[in-house]
Scaffold this active site. Structure first.
Site, PDB file in Angstrom:
ATOM      1  N   ARG A   1      -9.209   1.071   8.690  1.00  0.00           N
ATOM      2  CA  ARG A   1      -9.075  -0.433   8.948  1.00  0.00           C
ATOM      3  C   ARG A   1     -10.040  -1.581  10.301  1.00  0.00           C
ATOM      4  NH1 ARG A   1      -3.013   0.814   8.845  1.00  0.00           N
ATOM      5  NH2 ARG A   1      -1.908  -1.582   9.109  1.00  0.00           N
TER       6      ARG A   1
ATOM      7  N   ARG B   1      -0.663  -9.077  13.893  1.00  0.00           N
ATOM      8  CA  ARG B   1      -1.049  -7.844  12.633  1.00  0.00           C
ATOM      9  C   ARG B   1      -1.929  -9.036  11.791  1.00  0.00           C
ATOM     10  NH1 ARG B   1       3.886  -4.823  10.299  1.00  0.00           N
ATOM     11  NH2 ARG B   1       2.391  -3.731   9.514  1.00  0.00           N
TER      12      ARG B   1
ATOM     13  N   ARG C   1      10.912  -5.965   4.738  1.00  0.00           N
ATOM     14  CA  ARG C   1      10.767  -4.044   5.684  1.00  0.00           C
ATOM     15  C   ARG C   1      11.886  -3.767   6.272  1.00  0.00           C
ATOM     16  NH1 ARG C   1       5.115  -1.836   5.193  1.00  0.00           N
ATOM     17  NH2 ARG C   1       5.227  -3.123   6.786  1.00  0.00           N
TER      18      ARG C   1
ATOM     19  N   ARG D   1      11.113  -1.537  10.922  1.00  0.00           N
ATOM     20  CA  ARG D   1      10.077  -1.720  12.108  1.00  0.00           C
ATOM     21  C   ARG D   1       9.329  -2.455  13.513  1.00  0.00           C
ATOM     22  NH1 ARG D   1       4.814   0.476   8.051  1.00  0.00           N
ATOM     23  NH2 ARG D   1       3.997  -1.280   9.952  1.00  0.00           N
TER      24      ARG D   1
ATOM     25  N   LYS E   1       0.924  -1.102  -0.256  1.00  0.00           N
ATOM     26  CA  LYS E   1      -0.061  -0.339   0.266  1.00  0.00           C
ATOM     27  C   LYS E   1       0.874   0.988  -0.021  1.00  0.00           C
ATOM     28  CE  LYS E   1      -1.838  -0.831   4.239  1.00  0.00           C
ATOM     29  NZ  LYS E   1      -1.558  -2.355   4.120  1.00  0.00           N
TER      30      LYS E   1
HETATM   31  P1  ADP Z   1       1.391  -1.921   3.485  1.00  0.00           P
HETATM   32  O1  ADP Z   1       2.618  -0.427   3.027  1.00  0.00           O
HETATM   33  O2  ADP Z   1       1.002  -2.728   1.777  1.00  0.00           O
HETATM   34  O3  ADP Z   1       2.567  -2.092   4.589  1.00  0.00           O
HETATM   35  P2  ADP Z   1       4.659  -2.316   1.893  1.00  0.00           P
HETATM   36  O4  ADP Z   1       4.228  -0.924   0.095  1.00  0.00           O
HETATM   37  O5  ADP Z   1       5.724  -0.860   3.071  1.00  0.00           O
HETATM   38  O6  ADP Z   1       3.458  -2.180   2.716  1.00  0.00           O
HETATM   39  O7  ADP Z   1       5.629  -2.970   1.916  1.00  0.00           O
HETATM   40  C1  ADP Z   1       5.955  -4.056   2.498  1.00  0.00           C
HETATM   41  C2  ADP Z   1       7.415  -4.131   1.769  1.00  0.00           C
HETATM   42  O8  ADP Z   1       6.812  -5.505   0.352  1.00  0.00           O
HETATM   43  C3  ADP Z   1       8.361  -3.463   1.529  1.00  0.00           C
HETATM   44  O9  ADP Z   1       9.593  -3.767   2.144  1.00  0.00           O
HETATM   45  C4  ADP Z   1       8.191  -3.003   0.155  1.00  0.00           C
HETATM   46  O10 ADP Z   1       9.551  -2.429  -0.489  1.00  0.00           O
HETATM   47  C5  ADP Z   1       8.387  -4.398  -0.397  1.00  0.00           C
HETATM   48  N1  ADP Z   1       6.940  -4.632  -1.605  1.00  0.00           N
HETATM   49  C6  ADP Z   1       6.466  -4.033  -1.779  1.00  0.00           C
HETATM   50  N2  ADP Z   1       5.376  -3.660  -2.877  1.00  0.00           N
HETATM   51  C7  ADP Z   1       6.412  -5.618  -3.425  1.00  0.00           C
HETATM   52  C8  ADP Z   1       6.539  -5.852  -4.329  1.00  0.00           C
HETATM   53  N3  ADP Z   1       5.483  -5.812  -5.990  1.00  0.00           N
HETATM   54  N4  ADP Z   1       7.071  -6.775  -4.993  1.00  0.00           N
HETATM   55  C9  ADP Z   1       7.946  -6.435  -4.475  1.00  0.00           C
HETATM   56  N5  ADP Z   1       8.030  -6.051  -2.791  1.00  0.00           N
HETATM   57  C10 ADP Z   1       7.194  -4.877  -2.686  1.00  0.00           C
HETATM   58  P1  AMP Z   2       0.864   0.508   8.640  1.00  0.00           P
HETATM   59  O1  AMP Z   2       2.167   1.978   8.292  1.00  0.00           O
HETATM   60  O2  AMP Z   2      -0.251   1.395   8.067  1.00  0.00           O
HETATM   61  O3  AMP Z   2       1.640  -0.566   8.483  1.00  0.00           O
HETATM   62  O4  AMP Z   2       0.400   1.059  10.561  1.00  0.00           O
HETATM   63  C1  AMP Z   2       1.568   0.597  11.127  1.00  0.00           C
HETATM   64  C2  AMP Z   2      -0.152   0.248  12.333  1.00  0.00           C
HETATM   65  O5  AMP Z   2      -0.147   1.775  13.338  1.00  0.00           O
HETATM   66  C3  AMP Z   2      -0.870  -0.335  12.696  1.00  0.00           C
HETATM   67  O6  AMP Z   2      -0.714  -2.310  13.279  1.00  0.00           O
HETATM   68  C4  AMP Z   2      -1.313  -0.101  13.926  1.00  0.00           C
HETATM   69  O7  AMP Z   2      -0.952  -0.349  15.341  1.00  0.00           O
HETATM   70  C5  AMP Z   2      -1.667   1.207  13.566  1.00  0.00           C
HETATM   71  N1  AMP Z   2      -3.067   1.535  12.897  1.00  0.00           N
HETATM   72  C6  AMP Z   2      -2.695   2.663  11.599  1.00  0.00           C
HETATM   73  N2  AMP Z   2      -3.817   3.007  11.278  1.00  0.00           N
HETATM   74  C7  AMP Z   2      -4.643   2.309  12.005  1.00  0.00           C
HETATM   75  C8  AMP Z   2      -5.713   2.545  11.500  1.00  0.00           C
HETATM   76  N3  AMP Z   2      -7.005   2.731  10.845  1.00  0.00           N
HETATM   77  N4  AMP Z   2      -6.231   2.193  12.938  1.00  0.00           N
HETATM   78  C9  AMP Z   2      -5.567   1.421  13.655  1.00  0.00           C
HETATM   79  N5  AMP Z   2      -4.844   1.277  14.054  1.00  0.00           N
HETATM   80  C10 AMP Z   2      -3.866   2.112  13.000  1.00  0.00           C
END
Ligand code: ADP
Ligand code: AMP
Length: 218
Positions: free
Chosen positions: A88, A171, A127, A160, A13
């Site tokens: 969420r 999660r 990540r 993280r 995302k």
């Molecule tokens: P989210 O915001 O949904 O938690 P991220 O965009 O931070 O996900 O992506 C999670 C991890 O996966 C990051 O380390 C990112 O670089 C990697 N990633 C995201 N999209 C892809 C993809 N299409 N192919 C391979 N790795 C990806």
């Molecule tokens: P994210 O960066 O989207 O992966 O969010 C990291 C963490 O922040 C999540 O696992 C939750 O603990 C908290 N968080 C983010 N967005 C929300 C939401 N909409 N509602 C509740 N907790 C959230």
């Protein structure tokens, strides 16, 4: 354009949202990022939220709704925004509907990135994020030029706390029980688009863009 990007943690995302925000000139509203930034600034909101975040739990609905509402209200009805990681829970989705009605706005599209369980684990565990500018990398799929160093600002990369194995399972369970039901909430409104996230970064992005072209924009 008013977008909502959904999907399990690690689906991609944030990576896709960053490109969409740049290309379509949208205001990014990422609740996870807002909590982490508030924590970095030493604010009470961030410190309290981090207690939940590091264990992989969700932050309280009312607190989360309020920070989004403040951001949306400031922008007004003509704003162009992208919500990433919010809502969420169904309660948050209902609150978002009320907020949008309140400011005279509605969603253009809900983009749901669909990814296999194994890929989610692999993506979350690999990540790495920049401590200074929050740029996101992956040890295998998007490595930085120099290990541990951000390509953009030379900041230090870290894992993280909630990407460590202890929180990851929790999660994913929370995603299944609390967040996945939101997909049904948006079904039937003509705004939900499922995107195959099991492809390269570029292929996912071009699928999203194609889907957006097929929907009506405002
Ligand atoms: P989210 O915001 O949904 O938690 P991220 O965009 O931070 O996900 O992506 C999670 C991890 O996966 C990051 O380390 C990112 O670089 C990697 N990633 C995201 N999209 C892809 C993809 N299409 N192919 C391979 N790795 C990806
Ligand atoms: P994210 O960066 O989207 O992966 O969010 C990291 C963490 O922040 C999540 O696992 C939750 O603990 C908290 N968080 C983010 N967005 C929300 C939401 N909409 N509602 C509740 N907790 C959230």
């Amino acid at each position: 354009m008013k977008l909502l990007v959904m999907g399990p943690p690690g689906a991609g995302k944030g990576s896709q949202s960053k490109k969409l925000v740049e290309e379509y000139d949208l205001t990014s509203i990422s609740t996870g990022e807002m909590f982490r930034e508030a924590y970095k600034r030493g604010e009470k909101l961030g410190i309290e939220a981090m207690e939940y975040i590091k264990e992989g739990n969700l932050v309280d609905d009312d607190i989360t709704n309020e920070i989004v509402y403040q951001r949306l209200k400031k922008k007004g009805p003509d704003s162009r925004f992208l919500l990433d990681g919010y809502p969420r829970t169904v309660k948050q989705a209902e609150a978002l509907d009320k907020m949008l009605a309140d400011i005279g706005s509605r969603l253009t599209a809900v983009i749901n990135i669909v990814v296999d369980y194994d890929a989610i684990l692999e993506r979350m565990v690999g990540r790495r994020v920049c401590k200074s500018c929050s740029e996101t990398y992956h040890t295998m799929f998007r490595p930085p030029n120099v290990e541990g160093v951000c390509d953009v600002c030379s900041g230090e990369l870290y894992q993280r706390e909630d990407d460590k194995p202890a929180s990851v399972k929790n999660r994913l369970n929370i995603y299944e029980s609390k967040t996945r039901p939101i997909i049904d909430y948006y079904k039937g409104r003509g705004v939900l688009v499922n995107i195959n996230g099991m492809q390269s970064f570029e292929a996912v992005y071009s699928d999203i863009k194609r889907a957006l072209r097929e929907l009506r924009h405002d």
